[in-house]
Structure formats: structure tokens, C-alpha cells
Design an enzyme around this catalytic site. Structure first.
Site, mmCIF file in Angstrom:
data_model
loop_
_atom_site.group_PDB
_atom_site.id
_atom_site.type_symbol
_atom_site.label_atom_id
_atom_site.label_comp_id
_atom_site.label_asym_id
_atom_site.label_seq_id
_atom_site.Cartn_x
_atom_site.Cartn_y
_atom_site.Cartn_z
ATOM 1 N N SER A 133 0.794 -1.236 0.000
ATOM 2 C CA SER A 133 0.000 0.000 0.000
ATOM 3 C C SER A 133 0.825 1.285 0.000
ATOM 4 C CB SER A 133 -0.953 0.015 1.197
ATOM 5 O OG SER A 133 -2.040 -0.857 0.971
ATOM 6 N N LYS A 136 0.030 3.807 -2.667
ATOM 7 C CA LYS A 136 -0.972 4.870 -2.574
ATOM 8 C C LYS A 136 -0.358 6.260 -2.482
ATOM 9 C CE LYS A 136 -4.227 1.522 -0.872
ATOM 10 N NZ LYS A 136 -4.589 0.669 0.258
ATOM 11 N N SER A 190 -6.054 3.432 4.419
ATOM 12 C CA SER A 190 -5.450 2.628 3.343
ATOM 13 C C SER A 190 -6.523 1.859 2.562
ATOM 14 C CB SER A 190 -4.413 1.652 3.907
ATOM 15 O OG SER A 190 -3.537 1.190 2.910
ATOM 16 N N LYS A 306 3.401 6.623 4.600
ATOM 17 C CA LYS A 306 2.452 5.554 4.247
ATOM 18 C C LYS A 306 3.030 4.197 4.599
ATOM 19 C CE LYS A 306 -1.424 4.057 2.712
ATOM 20 N NZ LYS A 306 -1.272 2.947 3.684
#
Length: 352
Positions: A133, A136, A190, A306
């Protein structure tokens, strides 16, 4: 008369020599063409992250003219196009500074001093790995470049219908919310549902959006990466490396909305469902430094970043921070073997 004849003769001899040179050059070119024709057409296959027929003009935003206007393509010059890497951290080595931290629990890691343009610690920073993730970061960057925060997005059935074990922020088909709210769901919770909703809004489909992601990655120099989706669920051809993640996070932090969102620990999302009724959700960041689950090293301010986790990617975290002197740092860990070891190593890197 004799002088004139002598001069004319010299001119004729010069012309003859020039013609001979031209003939030799043409003959050599013809011979080369015949050689390659006889041998057949030879092709070379390389992975080109850039358009091989393009120039830096296509990828770099030129500096404005003195009157504030943007220079036309015809008037752009080396004076108006800044050096691409003039503000980036550069390293010729994949690993360095092993004595500064024990990174044995992770496949790759790096610390980037943005104010100095140096990389004091690096482990396998150019190694191809799966981003999970942390993808992202690029999804948000692409959305911020190609859409407006006030855009109202209607969540499709496909975006809402995520796998049972997928990370989601609880969106339903027909929900209507702004792009800004979607970015909170994307970067805090997320949400893969938010990722697909953003992709469909910007490009019509997740597949088209992935192509746009790759263009934006190339634009910031992330040439060791390839993305096939906006959320980071595992696919063999969806990969990046520590250095490219640094480039992507560095680029994303040039956008104030990104800075605000990733520095937020909790956010109350308010939007409407398919019937027009108000919906309220509480979204919380997955970053344990911001939630307080893991203490931040003394003197360090975590500005945001992140996380990312899949079986193939392991535990990943990309962070933007400031040290005690308020100097900017980016620290990245990829493929740690556990959440505990991820934060232990990241804490060591934040102290550098």
C-alpha cells in the site's frame, strides 16, 4: 595570365579533392547499408521508462519568464529548464553506512537527507521489491495532479466490491464524496475501495489510471518501478524500490493537501450515500508513530508517510520527518519480517 591560370588550377584541385571525399563518404554509407541489408534487420529490446523520441521538455516543468509567463516550447532553453536532479539525493552505491543501523530484519532500507542531498544509510535501495500500500503515495500524487479536491465522486459497484481480506474504508456503491475525502480514506485507512474510486474518477478505469501512474513515476525519475493498480495488492509486474519510493514521497510532499492528510492521525469523514442520506465515518491512520502506539525518537517530528503490508511485500513504511534541527528527512523500510521489527528499524533510522 599565368597567375590566373595557377589560381584556377588550385581551385579545380580543391574541388576534385572535395568531390573525392564526398564520394568516399557516400560509398562508405552505401556499404554499411548493404551490410545491414545482407545481415537482416537487427533489433534491440530495452525497457524504456521514457519516450525514446521525447526530450526533457516533456517531463520537466520549465521556470517562468521574468514577466511570470510560462515560456513557449520554442523559446525554452537550458536557462529555463532546471537540472533534473539538482535537489535530489544521489548515490552511486546500493548499500552504505552499514555501521549506522542494523537492517537485518528488512530486505531494504534507506535514509535521505533532503537538505544535503546525501544518503547516509542505504541497504539494497535499488533492489526490485513489492510496495504493497505504499503504492498509494503515487495514487495520491497522480490524483492531485489530474483532479480537483472539490470533485464529487460517485463510488461504483466495482470500487466498493473489494475482497473480504482487503484493506477498505467502508465505502458503498452509490456513495458520493469529494476527492479530498477519498484521499483521507486512501492515505489514513489505506482503503483499496478509495483507491479504485479515485482511479475510475480520474481515468475511467483502474487500468487506465495505472498507465497514468507510470507516466507520473517516470516524470519524477522513478525508473525502476512499474505499477499495475492504484492500491498495491500483489501482482508480479507491480514493483518499485526504496530509492523510487523516496522520489515519489518527495514529490507528493510538494502538495500541501498531501502534507495535511498524511500528518492527520484521525479524520471524521462526512458524505452522502446513494439515497442522499448523510454518512459519517471515523478514519484513523495506520502509521503507529502518529497514533502513539510506537514512541517517536526524541527530537524527531514525524510529518507523515504511508505503510504497506502484503505477504509478498512484507512490512513497509515510507516516512517524511524532521530532526531536532528541523532538517527534512525521508526514511524508508521495505520487506521487514514483522511489524515490530519494522518500527524498531525505522526508529533507528529516524535517529540518523
Amino acid at each position: 595570365m599565368k597567375c590566373t591560370d595557377k589560381k584556377s588550377g588550385q581551385i579545380r584541385r580543391s574541388q576534385i579533392r572535395l568531390h573525392r571525399k564526398r564520394f568516399c563518404l557516400l560509398a562508405a554509407a552505401a556499404a554499411g547499408m548493404l551490410f545491414f541489408s545482407a545481415c537482416g534487420t537487427k533489433t534491440y529490446e530495452f525497457e524504456h521508462p521514457y519516450d525514446v523520441y521525447g526530450t526533457s521538455i516533456h517531463y520537466i516543468q520549465p521556470q517562468n519568464e521574468e514577466d511570470g509567463s510560462e515560456p513557449s516550447r520554442e523559446t525554452r532553453s537550458f536557462k529555463t529548464i532546471p537540472f533534473f536532479a539538482q535537489e535530489l539525493c544521489i548515490s552511486e552505491t546500493e548499500s552504505a553506512g552499514a555501521e549506522l543501523a542494523d537492517a537485518s530484519a528488512a530486505e531494504a532500507a534507506g535514509v535521505f537527507y533532503l537538505d544535503q542531498g546525501t544518503i547516509p544509510f542505504a541497504k539494497n535501495i535499488y533492489k526490485k521489491l513489492y510496495p504493497a500500500s505504499t503504492t498509494k503515495i503515487l495514487t495520491a500524487l497522480t490524483a492531485l495532479k489530474h483532479a480537483d479536491l472539490t470533485d464529487v465522486v460517485t463510488v461504483s459497484e466495482q470500487a466498493a466490491n473489494q475482497a473480504g481480506d482487503s484493506s477498505v474504508c467502508g465505502l458503498k456503491a452509490g456513495d458520493q464524496l469529494t476527492l479530498e475525502e477519498l484521499l483521507y480514506g486512501l492515505l489514513l485507512e489505506s482503503g483499496n475501495d478509495a483507491a479504485d474510486a479515485i482511479a475510475e474518477h480520474v481515468s475511467g478505469s483502474s487500468e487506465n489510471f495505472a498507465s497514468l501512474m507510470n507516466e507520473e513515476a517516470a516524470a519524477v525519475g522513478a525508473t525502476r518501478s512499474h505499477f499495475t493498480n492504484p492500491h498495491g495488492l500483489h501482482e508480479e509486474e507491480h514493483y518499485t524500490c526504496v530509492y523510487d519510493l523516496y522520489l515519489l514521497l518527495h514529490a507528493a510532499f510538494t502538495y500541501e493537501p498531501f502534507q495535511t492528510i498524511v500528518h492527520t492521525a484521525k479524520h471524521t469523514a462526512v458524505y452522502k450515500n446513494a439515497s442522499g442520506a448523510a454518512v459519517t465515518q471515523e478514519w484513523e491512520t495506520t502509521d503507529k508513530f502518529l497514533t502513539g502506539e510506537v514512541p517517536v525518537p526524541e527530537g524527531v517530528t514525524v510529518l507523515g508517510g504511508k505503510t504497506g503490508t502484503t505477504n509478498a511485500a512484507g512490512y513497509c513504511l515510507a516516512l517524511y520527518s524532521q530532526n531536532a534541527s528541523q532538517k527534512p528527512r525521508i526514511s524508508i523500510v521495505m520487506k521487514a519480517d514483522s511489524s515490530e521489527h519494522l518500527y524498531t528499524l525505522m526508529s533507528d533510522l529516524l535517529k540518523q
